[in-house]
Design a protein around this motif. Sequence first.
Motif, short mmCIF file in Angstrom:
data_model
loop_
_atom_site.label_atom_id
_atom_site.label_comp_id
_atom_site.label_asym_id
_atom_site.label_seq_id
_atom_site.Cartn_x
_atom_site.Cartn_y
_atom_site.Cartn_z
N GLU A 8 0.84 -1.19 0.00
CA GLU A 8 0.00 0.00 0.00
C GLU A 8 0.88 1.24 0.00
O GLU A 8 2.05 1.20 0.41
N ILE A 9 0.31 2.34 -0.47
CA ILE A 9 1.03 3.61 -0.52
C ILE A 9 0.36 4.58 0.45
O ILE A 9 -0.86 4.79 0.39
N VAL A 13 4.98 7.12 0.70
CA VAL A 13 5.76 5.97 1.19
C VAL A 13 5.05 4.68 0.79
O VAL A 13 3.87 4.49 1.06
N GLY A 14 5.79 3.79 0.12
CA GLY A 14 5.27 2.47 -0.18
C GLY A 14 5.58 1.52 0.97
O GLY A 14 6.72 1.46 1.43
N TRP A 15 4.58 0.80 1.42
CA TRP A 15 4.75 -0.16 2.52
C TRP A 15 4.57 -1.57 1.98
O TRP A 15 3.47 -1.94 1.56
N LEU A 16 5.64 -2.34 1.96
CA LEU A 16 5.62 -3.74 1.51
C LEU A 16 5.71 -4.62 2.75
O LEU A 16 6.71 -4.59 3.47
N LYS A 41 7.17 -1.49 -9.42
CA LYS A 41 6.17 -0.44 -9.27
C LYS A 41 6.75 0.77 -8.54
O LYS A 41 6.50 1.92 -8.92
N VAL A 42 7.53 0.51 -7.50
CA VAL A 42 8.15 1.60 -6.75
C VAL A 42 9.11 2.37 -7.65
O VAL A 42 9.15 3.60 -7.64
N GLU A 43 9.87 1.64 -8.43
CA GLU A 43 10.86 2.23 -9.32
C GLU A 43 10.22 3.17 -10.34
O GLU A 43 10.78 4.21 -10.69
N ASN A 44 9.01 2.82 -10.79
CA ASN A 44 8.36 3.54 -11.88
C ASN A 44 7.30 4.54 -11.43
O ASN A 44 6.66 5.18 -12.27
N ASN A 45 7.10 4.66 -10.13
CA ASN A 45 6.05 5.55 -9.61
C ASN A 45 6.71 6.75 -8.92
O ASN A 45 7.25 6.62 -7.81
N VAL A 50 9.77 6.69 -1.00
CA VAL A 50 10.46 5.80 -0.05
C VAL A 50 9.75 4.46 -0.06
O VAL A 50 8.53 4.41 -0.23
N LEU A 51 10.50 3.38 0.15
CA LEU A 51 9.90 2.05 0.32
C LEU A 51 10.26 1.53 1.70
O LEU A 51 11.43 1.55 2.11
N VAL A 52 9.25 1.04 2.42
CA VAL A 52 9.45 0.37 3.71
C VAL A 52 9.12 -1.10 3.53
O VAL A 52 8.09 -1.46 2.94
N ILE A 53 10.00 -1.97 4.01
CA ILE A 53 9.76 -3.42 3.98
C ILE A 53 9.66 -3.90 5.43
O ILE A 53 10.55 -3.63 6.24
#
Length: 257
Positions: A8-9, A13-16, A41-45, A50-53
């Motif tokens: 989800e975004i 911030v994207g949360w994986l 998706k994160v790379e192209n958006n 930021v991405l959180v895993i």
Amino acid sequence: MYETIRYEIKDKVGWLTLNRPEKLNAITNTMNQEIIDVLKKVENNNQVRVLVITGAGKAFCSGEDISSLQADMNLGEIIKSRYKPMMEKLAQVEKPVVASVNGAAAGAGFSLALACDFRIASEKASFMEAFIHIGLIPDSGNLYYLPRIVGLAKALELAILGEKLKADEAKRLGIVTKVVKPNELEKETAAFAERLANMPTKAIGLIKRYMQKSFETNLSNMLDYEAYGQEIAGGTEDYVEGVQAFLAKRSPEYKGY
């Protein structure tokens, strides 16, 4: 949309979230593919800065799902076909990636955390090089990242002895950026991610790109890389905004490009 993860975004911030809590978020082939899909998706958006895993339940990730392995499987081929593409794609994401480590990070789960740019850990988090306990060697980029973070001697100790590292010791070794109380992990991670999301994203990506190259080149080439990277950064709107904000003595409002 996904079987083994959630994505989800929220506020740039994207949360994986690895979502197999009943299996301590052990990695399967499906999870490998779904993680790669999110990374693309994160790379192209451009809206995701930021991405959180993180992991669902009480573990971050326990590594490969051992129950799915068979005695006659070629483990090298599994690494090449599944983990190599995933770790290479993660390294190609030119945005900050934060591991929010809520519990155990073992085996390939430890490797996944190491491959992130930052690690915010719960006091209940732990890290373990579990490979040696079943007669294997660390993989999934582990032997690349760990010595770069803790040094060769400590990396050998961790990989060969396979002892569990608590969060505070991982912080002391430089593996963890910050240790927080378990009930504050999500809030602290979100605050850290928000800080990163409001920084000049393109500059962060260039820092990541050329810092990785620094391990593979000499000083003269590195100076050229820095010059090229600075030329790119100097052509961004964020550079203009940063200079204007500095001269006006106000806080900059970066757009990420």
